[in-house]
Design an enzyme around this catalytic site. Structure first.
Site, short mmCIF file in Angstrom:
data_model
loop_
_atom_site.label_atom_id
_atom_site.label_comp_id
_atom_site.label_asym_id
_atom_site.label_seq_id
_atom_site.Cartn_x
_atom_site.Cartn_y
_atom_site.Cartn_z
N ASP A 79 43.00 -41.15 24.92
CA ASP A 79 41.85 -40.44 25.09
C ASP A 79 42.96 -39.65 26.49
O ASP A 79 43.58 -40.07 27.52
CB ASP A 79 40.86 -40.29 25.48
CG ASP A 79 41.03 -41.95 26.48
OD1 ASP A 79 41.89 -42.62 26.75
OD2 ASP A 79 40.16 -42.34 27.17
N GLU A 137 39.68 -44.56 26.28
CA GLU A 137 40.27 -45.66 27.60
C GLU A 137 39.69 -45.35 28.54
O GLU A 137 39.33 -46.61 29.66
CB GLU A 137 41.39 -46.16 27.21
CG GLU A 137 42.28 -46.64 28.49
CD GLU A 137 41.93 -46.42 30.16
OE1 GLU A 137 42.07 -47.53 30.59
OE2 GLU A 137 42.44 -45.89 30.74
N GLU A 138 39.80 -44.56 29.60
CA GLU A 138 39.03 -43.72 30.81
C GLU A 138 37.85 -43.89 30.74
O GLU A 138 37.37 -43.77 32.14
CB GLU A 138 39.51 -42.45 30.58
CG GLU A 138 41.16 -42.41 30.57
CD GLU A 138 41.95 -42.62 31.40
OE1 GLU A 138 41.00 -42.97 32.67
OE2 GLU A 138 42.92 -42.15 31.79
N HIS A 363 46.38 -39.12 36.99
CA HIS A 363 45.07 -38.22 37.24
C HIS A 363 44.91 -37.79 37.94
O HIS A 363 43.61 -36.91 38.63
CB HIS A 363 43.58 -39.65 38.16
CG HIS A 363 42.93 -40.67 36.38
ND1 HIS A 363 42.44 -41.17 36.88
CD2 HIS A 363 44.01 -40.53 35.77
CE1 HIS A 363 42.17 -42.28 35.86
NE2 HIS A 363 43.10 -41.70 34.76
ZN LIG Z 1 44.11 -43.03 33.40
ZN LIG Z 2 45.51 -44.68 31.48
#
Ligand SMILES: [Zn+2]
Ligand SMILES: [Zn+2]
Length: 399
Positions: A79, A137-138, A363
């Protein structure tokens, strides 16, 4: 150059092509519709794999090896993030406001490459290799939890591994750590209810800002006075909102924060300690409160013997000059969900270099990876899969 390294090098252009396609078409967690279709189609081009969709946007490829051995799970997360990309290369995100800013495009390309390598030598592969391309996952509660709880993915899995690219580690490096590796990212949301009024007459009010300020200060006493200096705990209040103007004491204050630790025991204790401070301070000053405490991913604790095997794989495959023991991080990861069901270890592959301007933090809207890291990742995942599945690799008796 070893035979494995030659095979990895031959995959270079394909790895870059996969990664750049994924980078151009990012999708956030639970919405990886085109991403998972692309992965599904690419895996179906590889002979000998059984490819299925355990959930709407995840993909599983299973390779039954020609020799007896263990069942190994390899994991990549697929993702992206709700970030507007500020890079300017030709394969930058085509989806406005969405970006692969954590390197999951790279993880996916690495696991596709590993699947390709293993499928080309299926007769020589021991045991069964399951490769899960995990969604979401986020965002908590995370795709791993769904796969572990609601699908038979983990049934019969003997050992699990996965990797995260790391822009703060030089490209080509591999870092592994036994034991506590990543923290539990838990969340608190607090409303302090006071009694508003005129700023000139605080005696007629219960000032939620003054009370909130004491709550914030006193919470740090948990870290410094209630917890052993040998344990790690972070309590961060990251949001404090109250009031509208200079002469009005507001009715209430809204606070939010994160609580992080590696220790499951401390994690259990933390809500009680935190609420005790909040209640005590609020009671002392006549305020009331509403606390919501939300548990995020579990701490990620690597199984020592699996981490030791990964270290040996790294020393043999990429060499001691490209290996280091990683430091633990207070970041969180839902890979921990797999470790509830089977022993395993998570490791880092360096993806940062000055030549490719890839040292930006994860990020960040300028985040990117040095694509050399894709080859290191495939080399490690491929070798780790074979080593962990090999019945000749001795592991400690469990019980
Ligand atoms: Zn991340
Ligand atoms: Zn990651």
């Amino acid at each position: 150059m070893t035979a494995t390294q030659e095979r990895v090098t031959a995959l270079r252009e394909q790895l870059v092509a996969w990664r750049r396609h994924l980078h151009m078409h990012p999708e956030v967690g639970f919405a990886e519709v085109q991403t998972s279709q692309y992965i599904f189609d690419e895996l179906n081009k590889m002979p000998g794999l059984t490819v299925t969709r355990p959930t709407k946007t995840s993909v599983l490829a299973v390779l039954k090896g020609g020799k007896p051995g263990r069942t190994v799970l390899l994991r990549a997360d697929i993702d992206a993030l709700p970030i507007t990309e500020e890079n300017d290369f030709e394969f930058k995100s085509q989806n406005e406001g969405v970006m692969h800013a954590c390197g999951h495009d790279g993880h996916t390309a690495i696991l596709l490459g590993t699947a390709r390598m293993l499928s080309e030598q299926a007769q020589d592969v021991p045991g069964e290799i399951r490769m899960i391309f995990q969604h979401a996952e986020e965002f908590g509660p995370g795709g791993a939890e769904e796969l572990v709880m609601d699908t038979p993915l983990m049934d019969g899995v003997d050992v699990v591994t996965g990797l995260h690219l790391n822009s703060q580690l030089p490209a080509g490096m591999v870092a592994v750590k036994p034991g506590a590796f990543m923290a539990s990212p838990d969340m608190i949301e607090l409303t302090i209810q006071g009694k508003g009024g005129h700023g000139a007459h605080p005696e007629e009010t219960v000032d939620p800002i003054a009370v909130g300020a004491q709550v914030v200060t006193n919470l740090q006493h948990i870290v410094s006075r209630n917890i052993s200096a040998l344990d790690s705990l972070v309590v961060t209040i990251a949001k404090f909102q109250a009031g509208t103007t200079h002469n009005v004491i507001p009715d209430s204050a809204e606070l939010m924060g994160t609580v992080r630790t590696f220790s499951p025991e401390l994690r259990e204790q933390a809500p009680k300690l935190i609420e005790r401070v909040i209640k005590g301070v609020c009671d002392a000053h006549g305020a009331s409160y509403n606390l919501r405490y939300e548990f995020g991913y579990r701490p990620l604790i690597n199984t020592d013997w699996v981490a030791d095997i990964l270290r040996d794989v790294a020393l043999a495959e990429v060499g001691p000059e490209h290996f280091q023991v990683s430091k633990p991080t207070m970041g969180g990861e839902d890979f921990s969900a797999y470790l509830e069901k089977a022993p395993g270890a998570y490791f880092n592959v360096g993806s940062g270099s000055d030549t490719s301007d890839s040292r930006w933090p994860h990020h960040h809207p300028r985040f990117t990876i040095d694509e050399q890291s894709l080859e290191t990742g495939v080399h490690m995942m491929h070798a780790a899969a074979l080593k962990l599945a090999d019945p000749a690799t001795t592991v400690p008796q469990q019980g």
